[in-house]
Design a protein around this motif. Sequence first.
Motif, short mmCIF file in Angstrom:
data_model
loop_
_atom_site.label_atom_id
_atom_site.label_comp_id
_atom_site.label_asym_id
_atom_site.label_seq_id
_atom_site.Cartn_x
_atom_site.Cartn_y
_atom_site.Cartn_z
N TYR A 1 -8.04 4.11 2.49
CA TYR A 1 -8.88 3.03 3.01
C TYR A 1 -9.54 2.31 1.84
N ILE B 1 0.83 -1.20 0.00
CA ILE B 1 0.00 0.00 0.00
C ILE B 1 0.87 1.25 0.00
N GLU C 1 -2.87 6.36 4.92
CA GLU C 1 -2.99 5.51 3.72
C GLU C 1 -4.45 5.44 3.30
N ASP D 1 0.01 -9.02 6.64
CA ASP D 1 -1.42 -8.75 6.54
C ASP D 1 -1.71 -7.99 5.26
N ALA D 2 -2.77 -8.41 4.58
CA ALA D 2 -3.15 -7.79 3.31
C ALA D 2 -4.67 -7.76 3.20
N SER E 1 -12.98 -3.83 1.14
CA SER E 1 -12.42 -5.13 0.82
C SER E 1 -13.44 -6.24 0.99
N GLN F 1 1.80 4.86 1.36
CA GLN F 1 1.64 5.45 2.68
C GLN F 1 2.39 6.77 2.75
N ILE G 1 -0.74 -4.57 3.68
CA ILE G 1 -0.90 -3.48 4.65
C ILE G 1 0.29 -3.36 5.58
N GLU G 2 0.73 -4.48 6.17
CA GLU G 2 1.79 -4.40 7.16
C GLU G 2 2.39 -5.77 7.43
N LYS H 1 -5.43 3.94 15.60
CA LYS H 1 -5.84 4.04 14.20
C LYS H 1 -7.20 4.73 14.13
#
Length: 289
Positions: A168, A108, A166, A234-235, A171, A110, A246-247, A140
């Motif tokens: 949103y 992503i 980032e 994580d995605a 999903s 950022q 994502i992270e 967050k």
Amino acid sequence: MPIPVSSQLLFSPNLGCLLLIAPIRESEGQIVRPAVLTIKPDFVLMRNQPRGPTPESDRRNVLYGLMMANVPSINSCFSEYMNLERPIMFGALQQVKKKLGHDKFPLIDQTYYSSHKQMIIAPEFPVIVKISHAHAGMGKIKLKDNEGFRDLATVMALHKDYCSAEHYYDSQYGIRVQVLGESIRVYKKVFTGSGWKSQFGGSDLQNMEVTDQFREWADECRKLFGGLDIFAIDALHTNEGKDVIIELNGTAIGIHATFYEEDSCIIRDMVVNRMSSIYSPEEIKQPSS
């Protein structure tokens, strides 16, 4: 699950590394081991974040002592140190993206703000702003427009924290690539709650196929910070059918109840093998020719 109240560490050339472990309470508060233990650690298995969202959950000083004493661990103390702050972790992921390309590693985009003064330009709305180091849904906030973004900047002015923003993505489901040594599992995270945070809204984890793409993600991230033994990527799988990373989460990742016994044995064997390679290398069997 037992939760340590606190721990303290002393290191000196004469005494070595001494770790004082306070009484342990169950999550309901009942004390299950009242004694204070003093141990001299030969090896550490880290399964919690060294730093939580509150000052009371900050154990960085213990991590620093383990690093000074050169106590071996899984994950390594160095990798845990590098994973203390979000921007460092994200910078490492950007190195993987640069190597593989966006198509193979769709990280992503950022934007980083060192303080509220830089919070002038935001990514495409809606956005997720992540404040400081916290994990597990803490720190967050989801913002729908520039007015909300400006309001948050006025709140950030009261603190010295950095933040990142980032886009949103709506999903269909989340993706977690779990890595325990050579073992790779992939889960589909189907959100079951009403909120956008799976940590609070709830999610159902379902097995997914370990595709070549997911395996490549795991293999490349495994090399970060001198080597990661336990971690998860994580995605999101967006409504447009695209995967967005994502992270990366370090050694504190949870284990699915379905595979708890099997995965716990994998972690146990990793620790035993690593300790054997350090303290009894002559006992490690060589592969037969």
